[in-house]
Design a protein around this motif. Structure first.
Motif, mmCIF file in Angstrom:
data_model
loop_
_atom_site.group_PDB
_atom_site.id
_atom_site.type_symbol
_atom_site.label_atom_id
_atom_site.label_comp_id
_atom_site.label_asym_id
_atom_site.label_seq_id
_atom_site.Cartn_x
_atom_site.Cartn_y
_atom_site.Cartn_z
ATOM 1 N N HIS A 91 -2.228 -1.581 -1.828
ATOM 2 C CA HIS A 91 -2.114 -0.155 -2.154
ATOM 3 C C HIS A 91 -2.791 0.182 -3.484
ATOM 4 O O HIS A 91 -3.072 -0.690 -4.304
ATOM 5 C CB HIS A 91 -0.642 0.267 -2.187
ATOM 6 C CG HIS A 91 0.210 -0.414 -3.221
ATOM 7 N ND1 HIS A 91 0.080 -0.187 -4.569
ATOM 8 C CD2 HIS A 91 1.237 -1.305 -3.097
ATOM 9 C CE1 HIS A 91 0.976 -0.886 -5.232
ATOM 10 N NE2 HIS A 91 1.687 -1.596 -4.369
ATOM 11 N N SER B 45 1.049 3.450 -6.460
ATOM 12 C CA SER B 45 1.325 3.782 -5.071
ATOM 13 C C SER B 45 2.329 2.779 -4.495
ATOM 14 O O SER B 45 3.010 2.064 -5.225
ATOM 15 C CB SER B 45 0.009 3.784 -4.287
ATOM 16 O OG SER B 45 0.183 4.185 -2.955
ATOM 17 N N CYS B 46 2.418 2.742 -3.184
ATOM 18 C CA CYS B 46 3.320 1.820 -2.499
ATOM 19 C C CYS B 46 2.835 1.645 -1.070
ATOM 20 O O CYS B 46 1.957 2.369 -0.598
ATOM 21 C CB CYS B 46 4.762 2.341 -2.516
ATOM 22 S SG CYS B 46 4.989 3.934 -1.684
ATOM 23 N N LYS B 47 3.432 0.704 -0.369
ATOM 24 C CA LYS B 47 2.974 0.362 0.974
ATOM 25 C C LYS B 47 3.227 1.464 1.998
ATOM 26 O O LYS B 47 2.648 1.439 3.098
ATOM 27 C CB LYS B 47 3.637 -0.941 1.439
ATOM 28 C CG LYS B 47 5.136 -0.868 1.617
ATOM 29 C CD LYS B 47 5.716 -2.228 1.982
ATOM 30 C CE LYS B 47 7.221 -2.173 2.199
ATOM 31 N NZ LYS B 47 7.968 -1.656 1.049
ATOM 32 N N GLU B 48 4.101 2.420 1.678
ATOM 33 C CA GLU B 48 4.358 3.519 2.611
ATOM 34 C C GLU B 48 3.282 4.589 2.556
ATOM 35 O O GLU B 48 3.284 5.517 3.375
ATOM 36 C CB GLU B 48 5.724 4.151 2.329
ATOM 37 C CG GLU B 48 6.910 3.294 2.743
ATOM 38 C CD GLU B 48 7.212 2.169 1.769
ATOM 39 O OE1 GLU B 48 7.871 1.188 2.169
ATOM 40 O OE2 GLU B 48 6.786 2.256 0.592
ATOM 41 N N ASP C 223 3.985 -4.352 -1.201
ATOM 42 C CA ASP C 223 4.205 -3.708 -2.487
ATOM 43 C C ASP C 223 3.912 -4.704 -3.598
ATOM 44 O O ASP C 223 4.379 -5.851 -3.560
ATOM 45 C CB ASP C 223 5.654 -3.235 -2.624
ATOM 46 C CG ASP C 223 5.926 -1.924 -1.924
ATOM 47 O OD1 ASP C 223 4.977 -1.126 -1.769
ATOM 48 O OD2 ASP C 223 7.083 -1.682 -1.531
ATOM 49 N N GLN D 103 6.794 -3.236 -8.480
ATOM 50 C CA GLN D 103 6.569 -1.877 -7.988
ATOM 51 C C GLN D 103 7.138 -1.734 -6.576
ATOM 52 O O GLN D 103 7.407 -2.727 -5.894
ATOM 53 C CB GLN D 103 5.069 -1.554 -7.993
ATOM 54 C CG GLN D 103 4.445 -1.649 -9.381
ATOM 55 C CD GLN D 103 2.948 -1.453 -9.373
ATOM 56 O OE1 GLN D 103 2.396 -0.799 -8.484
ATOM 57 N NE2 GLN D 103 2.265 -1.996 -10.364
ATOM 58 N N GLY D 104 7.300 -0.478 -6.133
ATOM 59 C CA GLY D 104 7.769 -0.233 -4.786
ATOM 60 C C GLY D 104 9.102 -0.913 -4.517
ATOM 61 O O GLY D 104 10.006 -0.919 -5.358
ATOM 62 N N SER E 78 9.325 -4.141 -3.993
ATOM 63 C CA SER E 78 9.257 -5.513 -4.484
ATOM 64 C C SER E 78 10.081 -5.657 -5.755
ATOM 65 O O SER E 78 10.358 -4.678 -6.461
ATOM 66 C CB SER E 78 7.804 -5.929 -4.756
ATOM 67 O OG SER E 78 7.090 -6.073 -3.543
ATOM 68 N N HIS F 214 8.602 5.548 -3.480
ATOM 69 C CA HIS F 214 8.141 4.607 -4.498
ATOM 70 C C HIS F 214 6.732 4.901 -4.996
ATOM 71 O O HIS F 214 6.231 4.193 -5.862
ATOM 72 C CB HIS F 214 8.198 3.177 -3.952
ATOM 73 C CG HIS F 214 9.589 2.703 -3.666
ATOM 74 N ND1 HIS F 214 10.563 2.615 -4.634
ATOM 75 C CD2 HIS F 214 10.158 2.294 -2.503
ATOM 76 C CE1 HIS F 214 11.678 2.154 -4.092
ATOM 77 N NE2 HIS F 214 11.467 1.977 -2.811
ATOM 78 N N GLY F 215 6.097 5.917 -4.457
ATOM 79 C CA GLY F 215 4.742 6.247 -4.884
ATOM 80 C C GLY F 215 4.774 7.226 -6.039
ATOM 81 O O GLY F 215 4.326 8.368 -5.931
#
Length: 314
Positions: free
Chosen positions: A43, A47-50, A72, A76-77, A79, A218-219
């Motif tokens: 990402h 940002s984040c994986k979503e 993530d 962050q996110g 993680s 999380h973004g």
């Protein structure tokens, strides 16, 4: 646990004290006993994986027959890791190898056919990771940005890099003596303030991260302040002319030539530097930096090149 074609997971490698969270996107006709080419998807910064990595690119790759692991970054996110919101390029680069270490334990991952794709700052980290992580057999950046360059350029507009380093050092000393940790926001507080900058990247970043278009829990585009010296001294381009030798696809938007994040220039610079003798650069017509996150004329056009590239190189 599987939810449709996405498996939510966390893992911890032997050298880690925290978990990494990842979504494993698998093809609709996924066979647990099969062996699949696999793409690690990173990402952007803040940002984040979503968001784009796991909402656009990983699902499209899975639909094309790949296993795609959107993760993530550490700190962050979803993680683990402390302090939160740490944006340390060295840790971000090491995360790629941590994800590969996890991926090669999965029985359905073909360890000889692993590629990597990163977006924005994740694209810059992808370049850096691939220099030394040779389990990546093919490399793609989407509007990739050299986070070190970005930080230095921003610091130059606000008193200079040396002054920024001194300020960060003072914050770190204060926290060592008991002060609360501090975070820096990357975006203006309002759409009007973003518009007032006149910069396409800032304006569109607000639209992506602060509206329903791309907003995610999380973004949050926050950065821990006391450890920012690492990024100011880091360069994604370092040794690329010697070490980045895998097949390479660099995707940029031709409407992003003057954007504050520098992805158009960074993409061309990296392309010219890379040691790879098998490299391509794609300028997506009419696409800006954030069009390449989620828009059909941006990300959609990029994927028309990305999917066959991985198909040929893996």
């Amino acid at each position: 646990m599987a939810t449709g074609t996405v498996r939510h997971t966390t893992f911890r490698n032997r050298d880690m004290y925290w978990d990494i969270a990842a979504d494993i996107h698998v093809p609709a006709d996924f066979d647990e006993s099969g062996s699949y080419p696999t793409i690690v998807v990173a990402h952007p910064i803040g940002s984040c994986k979503e968001q784009t990595s796991g909402s656009i690119y990983a699902p499209a790759l899975a639909e094309a027959g790949y296993v795609a692991i959107a993760f993530d970054a550490s700190f962050q996110g979803a993680s683990g890791g402390e302090p939160r919101f740490l944006e340390d390029p060295n840790q971000r680069v090491e995360d790629f190898s941590r994800v590969v270490d996890f991926a090669v334990t999965l029985p359905y991952v073909d360890a000889g056919r692993i590629g990597v794709l990163g977006i924005c700052g994740g694209g810059g980290y992808t370049w850096a990771a691939a220099k030394t992580e040779k389990r990546f057999r093919a490399v793609v950046s989407i509007t990739g940005a050299n986070f070190g360059n970005l930080q230095r350029n921003m610091a130059a507009q606000n008193g200079g890099v040396l002054e920024a380093l001194r300020g960060i050092s003072q914050q770190r000393t204060a926290e060592a003596r008991g002060a609360d940790s501090a975070t820096n926001g990357f975006l203006p507080e309002t759409a009007e303030a973003a518009q007032a900058t006149g910069d396409i990247d800032i304006i569109e970043a607000f639209d992506y991260y602060r509206t329903e278009r791309g907003q995610a829990e999380h973004g949050c585009v926050l950065f821990e302040a006391a450890h920012g010296t690492t990024a100011l001294g880091w360069d994604a381009f370092d040794l690329a002319d010697q070490l980045l030798d895998q097949p390479l696809l660099v995707v940029v938007g031709d409407e992003d030539k003057q954007g504050a994040f520098g992805a158009f220039t960074d993409g061309h610079t990296l392309f010219d530097l890379a040691a790879s003798t098998d490299k391509q650069i794609l300028e997506v017509p009419g696409a800006s930096h954030y069009d390449l996150y989620d828009q059909p004329h941006g990300a959609g056009e990029a994927l028309k090149a990305v999917i066959p590239f991985f198909g040929e190189k893996l």
